[in-house]
Design a protein around this motif. Structure first.
Motif, short mmCIF file in Angstrom:
data_model
loop_
_atom_site.label_atom_id
_atom_site.label_comp_id
_atom_site.label_asym_id
_atom_site.label_seq_id
_atom_site.Cartn_x
_atom_site.Cartn_y
_atom_site.Cartn_z
N VAL A 311 0.83 -1.22 0.06
CA VAL A 311 -0.13 -0.03 0.10
C VAL A 311 0.96 1.21 -0.05
O VAL A 311 0.76 2.24 -0.82
CB VAL A 311 -0.95 0.27 1.15
N LEU A 312 1.74 1.14 0.85
CA LEU A 312 2.67 2.34 0.97
C LEU A 312 3.44 2.70 -0.29
O LEU A 312 3.60 3.84 -0.91
CB LEU A 312 3.87 2.24 2.24
N GLU A 313 3.96 1.59 -1.03
CA GLU A 313 4.49 1.55 -2.23
C GLU A 313 3.65 2.30 -3.25
O GLU A 313 4.01 3.07 -4.27
CB GLU A 313 5.22 0.39 -2.85
N ALA A 314 2.33 1.83 -3.38
CA ALA A 314 1.34 2.17 -4.34
C ALA A 314 1.24 3.61 -4.22
O ALA A 314 0.66 4.41 -5.04
CB ALA A 314 0.14 1.18 -4.15
N VAL A 315 1.08 4.12 -2.96
CA VAL A 315 0.75 5.43 -2.74
C VAL A 315 1.88 6.55 -2.54
O VAL A 315 1.87 7.63 -2.33
CB VAL A 315 -0.09 5.76 -1.36
#
Length: 364
Positions: A311-315
């Motif tokens: 999630v952190l990578e995607a955002v």
């Protein structure tokens, strides 16, 4: 019509039967090949969307988003979930009386309200489950031996880690989060408008211990929604194989399963572990779903270290490691983009080859 042996009609009939059997055999071989090939690749849901979202982390609001914060030393419980003490453009006079969280909530909702068409603002509280028995087992056997051997078993030596439960330590970690919410709710921290939870047992237990029984507003009750895509990396490790829908509902009758939640686990396979690129794609699909369909601004996501990392990578958030039971809030801006999300190419199974027995020289 009577068909005599040796007659022309009998020979035609025999030829027709043989041709049908040959065709059936060919289709059976093709079906088995496709079935075996499919077992080697991770099934991935295809929602058929003609759009996706592009995400941006807004920095300057939470300490975890700042490059200078050391994730190995940061304590979100002692640091007010990491909320930075600062001014906002929505501030007026005597703002100190409101408190930092009420001022931040007003500002975040203001940002969302004034967003351009196709844009949305949300605050996600990303919570990792407390310590589970699989965490204990990996520490006991070592990561190398865990990945190639022990993780493929349901348990050993009196420990069960298939769809692992929380340990007592894990339960206490979740209870610490409960106490933090209990402390901050009277001070103005906005309660989540939706509680999303991975379908694995340890995450549901964590969410329950973190939120159940809090003095929440009547219009924002704790009603956890189980989302299939919010789970940990899929495959090989039995701790990441979910239970059946009926077992989940029997164990946690208060939860809500998302529509079309299947009875058996549709994705877990014993011989293929989801690569990081596929996991990021899956969690990006999850984000697209909630940004499109959930009007709330403050949302809770109880999940896993790998899933939260994706999630952190995607955002486009900086890498930030969470200990078991850790929580990281993120302020996001999402922009709706026409066209489906690009699916990554298939990659080999992630992780080492399986060992037939515990590796020599390692704990067993």
């Amino acid at each position: 019509m009577l068909v005599r042996f040796g007659s022309k009609n009998y020979r035609l009939h025999t030829f027709s039967v043989n041709r049908s059997l040959a065709t059936l055999f060919i289709f059976t071989v093709i079906f088995l090949f496709v079935l075996m090939h499919g077992a080697m690749t991770l099934p991935m849901p295809e929602p058929g969307r003609s759009f996706h979202y592009e995400y941006e982390t807004l920095k300057g609001y939470f300490m975890q988003s700042e490059d200078g914060t050391d994730s190995s030393k940061f304590d979100f419980i002692k640091q007010n979930f990491g909320l930075i003490d600062r001014d906002y453009e929505t501030d007026g006079q005597n703002e100190e009386e409101l408190g930092q969280w009420r001022r931040f909530e007003r500002y975040a909702r203001h940002l969302n309200k004034k967003s351009r068409k196709g844009e949305k603002i949300k605050v996600l509280f990303l919570g990792r489950h407390g310590q589970g028995w699989h965490n204990v087992a990996e520490e006991k056997y070592g990561t190398e031996a865990w990945d190639c051997y022990w993780s493929m078993l349901d348990g050993a030596e009196g420990i069960t880690w298939s769809d692992a439960n929380l340990t007592e330590t894990g339960q206490n970690q979740a209870k610490e989060v409960y106490e933090l919410w209990k402390l901050l709710l009277p001070k103005g921290i906005p309660p989540p408008e939706t509680y999303y939870v991975s379908p694995l047992t340890r995450t549901i237990e964590t969410a329950d211990l973190s939120f159940k029984g809090l003095g929440l507003p009547k219009d924002k009750p704790y009603r956890p929604v189980v989302k299939e895509l919010l789970r940990e990396a899929i495959g090989v490790h039995t701790c990441d194989r979910r239970s059946t829908a009926s077992h989940i509902l029997k164990s946690f009758p208060h939860i809500h399963l998302e529509p079309h939640f299947s009875e058996p686990d549709p994705f877990w396979t014993p011989d293929y572990r989801e690569p990081q690129s596929a996991r990021k794609y899956r969690l990006s699909q999850f984000l697209d779903d909630i940004f499109e369909n959930d009007d709330g601004v403050f949302l809770s996501l109880t999940s896993h270290s790998g899933a939260i990392g994706s999630v952190l990578e995607a955002v486009r958030h900086r890498t930030f490691a969470l200990q078991t039971g850790g929580v990281i809030p993120v302020l996001l801006r999402a922009r709706r983009v026409e066209g489906g999300r690009a699916k990554p190419p298939e990659e080999p199974s992630e992780g080492p080859p399986a060992c037939n027995e515990p590796p020599v020289g390692l704990p067993n």
